[in-house]
Design a protein around this motif. Structure first.
Motif, PDB file in Angstrom:
ATOM      1  N   ALA A  75       1.583   8.316   3.711  1.00  0.00           N
ATOM      2  CA  ALA A  75       0.805   7.859   2.555  1.00  0.00           C
ATOM      3  C   ALA A  75       0.084   9.057   1.907  1.00  0.00           C
ATOM      4  CB  ALA A  75      -0.166   6.757   2.961  1.00  0.00           C
ATOM      5  N   ASP A  76      -1.225   8.933   1.644  1.00  0.00           N
ATOM      6  CA  ASP A  76      -1.981  10.029   1.026  1.00  0.00           C
ATOM      7  C   ASP A  76      -2.884  10.726   2.025  1.00  0.00           C
ATOM      8  OD1 ASP A  76      -4.889   8.305  -0.322  1.00  0.00           O
ATOM      9  OD2 ASP A  76      -3.565   7.752   1.323  1.00  0.00           O
ATOM     10  N   ALA A 102       0.907  15.136  -8.655  1.00  0.00           N
ATOM     11  CA  ALA A 102       2.355  15.340  -8.623  1.00  0.00           C
ATOM     12  C   ALA A 102       2.759  16.256  -7.466  1.00  0.00           C
ATOM     13  CB  ALA A 102       2.830  15.925  -9.952  1.00  0.00           C
ATOM     14  N   ARG A 103       1.948  17.243  -7.173  1.00  0.00           N
ATOM     15  CA  ARG A 103       2.252  18.131  -6.040  1.00  0.00           C
ATOM     16  C   ARG A 103       2.170  17.396  -4.712  1.00  0.00           C
ATOM     17  NH1 ARG A 103      -0.848  23.622  -5.728  1.00  0.00           N
ATOM     18  NH2 ARG A 103       0.602  23.733  -3.970  1.00  0.00           N
ATOM     19  N   ASN A 104       1.264  16.452  -4.615  1.00  0.00           N
ATOM     20  CA  ASN A 104       1.085  15.724  -3.356  1.00  0.00           C
ATOM     21  C   ASN A 104       2.162  14.673  -3.134  1.00  0.00           C
ATOM     22  OD1 ASN A 104      -1.234  17.120  -2.540  1.00  0.00           O
ATOM     23  ND2 ASN A 104      -2.573  15.802  -3.755  1.00  0.00           N
ATOM     24  N   ARG A 105       2.802  14.193  -4.194  1.00  0.00           N
ATOM     25  CA  ARG A 105       3.881  13.217  -4.044  1.00  0.00           C
ATOM     26  C   ARG A 105       5.165  13.978  -3.696  1.00  0.00           C
ATOM     27  NH1 ARG A 105       1.646  11.482  -8.955  1.00  0.00           N
ATOM     28  NH2 ARG A 105       3.502  12.257 -10.058  1.00  0.00           N
ATOM     29  N   ARG A 106       5.591  13.836  -2.467  1.00  0.00           N
ATOM     30  CA  ARG A 106       6.705  14.638  -2.000  1.00  0.00           C
ATOM     31  C   ARG A 106       7.355  13.997  -0.777  1.00  0.00           C
ATOM     32  NH1 ARG A 106       2.007  16.098   0.140  1.00  0.00           N
ATOM     33  NH2 ARG A 106       1.924  16.991   2.237  1.00  0.00           N
ATOM     34  N   SER A 139       0.849  -1.190   0.000  1.00  0.00           N
ATOM     35  CA  SER A 139       0.000   0.000   0.000  1.00  0.00           C
ATOM     36  C   SER A 139       0.880   1.234   0.000  1.00  0.00           C
ATOM     37  CB  SER A 139      -0.932   0.021   1.221  1.00  0.00           C
ATOM     38  OG  SER A 139      -0.196   0.290   2.401  1.00  0.00           O
ATOM     39  N   ASN A 140       0.242   2.402  -0.095  1.00  0.00           N
ATOM     40  CA  ASN A 140       0.990   3.663  -0.059  1.00  0.00           C
ATOM     41  C   ASN A 140       1.656   3.919   1.277  1.00  0.00           C
ATOM     42  OD1 ASN A 140       0.648   4.661  -2.711  1.00  0.00           O
ATOM     43  ND2 ASN A 140      -1.441   5.297  -2.255  1.00  0.00           N
ATOM     44  N   TRP A 141       1.171   3.288   2.326  1.00  0.00           N
ATOM     45  CA  TRP A 141       1.815   3.452   3.636  1.00  0.00           C
ATOM     46  C   TRP A 141       3.247   2.926   3.589  1.00  0.00           C
ATOM     47  CZ3 TRP A 141      -0.199   6.589   7.039  1.00  0.00           C
ATOM     48  CH2 TRP A 141      -1.578   6.824   7.035  1.00  0.00           C
ATOM     49  N   GLU A 142       3.422   1.735   3.045  1.00  0.00           N
ATOM     50  CA  GLU A 142       4.768   1.175   2.966  1.00  0.00           C
ATOM     51  C   GLU A 142       5.657   1.977   2.016  1.00  0.00           C
ATOM     52  OE1 GLU A 142       2.143  -1.928   4.567  1.00  0.00           O
ATOM     53  OE2 GLU A 142       2.008  -0.645   2.798  1.00  0.00           O
ATOM     54  N   LEU A 143       5.078   2.449   0.910  1.00  0.00           N
ATOM     55  CA  LEU A 143       5.865   3.239  -0.036  1.00  0.00           C
ATOM     56  C   LEU A 143       6.336   4.546   0.594  1.00  0.00           C
ATOM     57  CD1 LEU A 143       6.997   3.779  -2.847  1.00  0.00           C
ATOM     58  CD2 LEU A 143       4.750   4.683  -3.504  1.00  0.00           C
ATOM     59  N   SER A 144       5.447   5.271   1.248  1.00  0.00           N
ATOM     60  CA  SER A 144       5.831   6.557   1.848  1.00  0.00           C
ATOM     61  C   SER A 144       6.846   6.359   2.966  1.00  0.00           C
ATOM     62  CB  SER A 144       4.592   7.284   2.372  1.00  0.00           C
ATOM     63  OG  SER A 144       3.954   6.538   3.402  1.00  0.00           O
ATOM     64  N   ALA A 145       6.666   5.328   3.780  1.00  0.00           N
ATOM     65  CA  ALA A 145       7.629   5.067   4.859  1.00  0.00           C
ATOM     66  C   ALA A 145       8.976   4.643   4.286  1.00  0.00           C
ATOM     67  CB  ALA A 145       7.081   3.991   5.793  1.00  0.00           C
ATOM     68  N   GLY A 146       8.956   3.829   3.219  1.00  0.00           N
ATOM     69  CA  GLY A 146      10.210   3.415   2.603  1.00  0.00           C
ATOM     70  C   GLY A 146      10.979   4.584   2.014  1.00  0.00           C
TER      71      GLY A 146
END
Length: 263
Positions: A237-238, A252-256, A205-212
């Motif tokens: 995450a989001d 794209a602005r939110n991915r940071r 999920s996005n949780w693992e991606l953002s933490a990674g």
């Protein structure tokens, strides 16, 4: 004569006994009622004490709100420009003063922007520090009362749906470390994604991606000399978007990745 009077005396005695019994029953009932209402007095006392405590706390919060500094405005700097945003005094100040103001002191600010001299000097030093390190067009800076946030677009660090930092991102973080090394305070590295779900063996999920991603940035910062005790990695995450995820540009602005320096 004595026997003739006894039948009259008996009813009187019985009536008197009945009256005494009724009086006794009435007195007992009244005592029981009084005893049964004792809890009401205790309950009201407790409610009164709770009300006093509540009013005291409200008064303390009101006084604290009136006396402490309150941040209501924010300065955002992106690609070397100054958007029309108000901002308040910032307590976080980079160490090295600018040789010359990044924004000319005689340049008028928008009519809806008011700053104190200390704030303007702080902003100028930050802008100059970013330019000196070649970061003015790569990060978004947000200055508040006792914290500074440096947001980096994910495309500058990572490939899509990945957490490995590329060579360009490594060089940028190296320059950023030089800016952060002498600053006081704890640095929180926050990873953010857009609302599109991700499903992979590595990132369910996005949780693992953002933490990674946050952890990868922390690893590079420590490799460049920042003390581990000053850093922490957080994945959001989001859950904290800057704007609504309505189109590719907003996503794209939110991915940071955001570095939050708190003094």
């Amino acid at each position: 004569m004595k026997s003739a009077l006894e039948p009259k005396a008996a009813p009187k005695a019985a009536l008197a006994a009945r009256r005494m019994a009724l009086l006794a029953e009435t007195h007992a009932a009244g005592s029981a009622a009084e005893e049964s209402e004792d809890w009401v007095v205790s309950y009201m006392d407790m409610v009164t004490l709770l009300m006093i405590v509540f009013l005291t706390l409200v008064g303390m919060l009101w006084i604290d709100k009136k006396t402490r500094p309150t941040v209501v405005n924010v300065l955002q700097i992106e690609t070397g420009t100054l958007p029309r945003h108000d901002f308040a005094d910032a307590a976080m100040t980079p160490e090295a003063p600018a040789a010359k103001p990044a924004v000319p002191a005689d340049q008028p600010l928008p009519a809806n922007v008011t700053v104190s001299p200390m704030t303007r000097a702080t902003v100028d030093r930050w802008v100059e520090a970013l330019r000196r390190n070649g970061l003015e067009d790569q990060v978004q800076l947000q200055i508040q009362e006792n914290r500074v946030s440096i947001a980096i677009r994910d495309r500058l660090l990572f490939a899509s749906a990945q957490s490995e930092i590329g060579p360009d991102g490594q060089r940028m973080l190296h320059r950023l470390t030089a800016l952060l090394r002498d600053l006081p305070g704890v640095i929180s590295v926050e990873g953010h994604t857009d609302d599109r779900p991700i499903r992979s063996d590595r990132f369910p999920s996005n949780w693992e991606l953002s933490a990674g991603r946050a952890g990868a940035v922390v690893r590079v910062l420590t490799d460049n000399g920042l003390p581990v005790r000053r850093l922490r990695a957080i994945g959001y995450a989001d859950s904290r978007p800057l704007v609504q995820n309505t189109d590719p540009e907003s996503r794209a602005r939110n991915r940071r990745v955001t570095l939050v320096i708190e003094d």
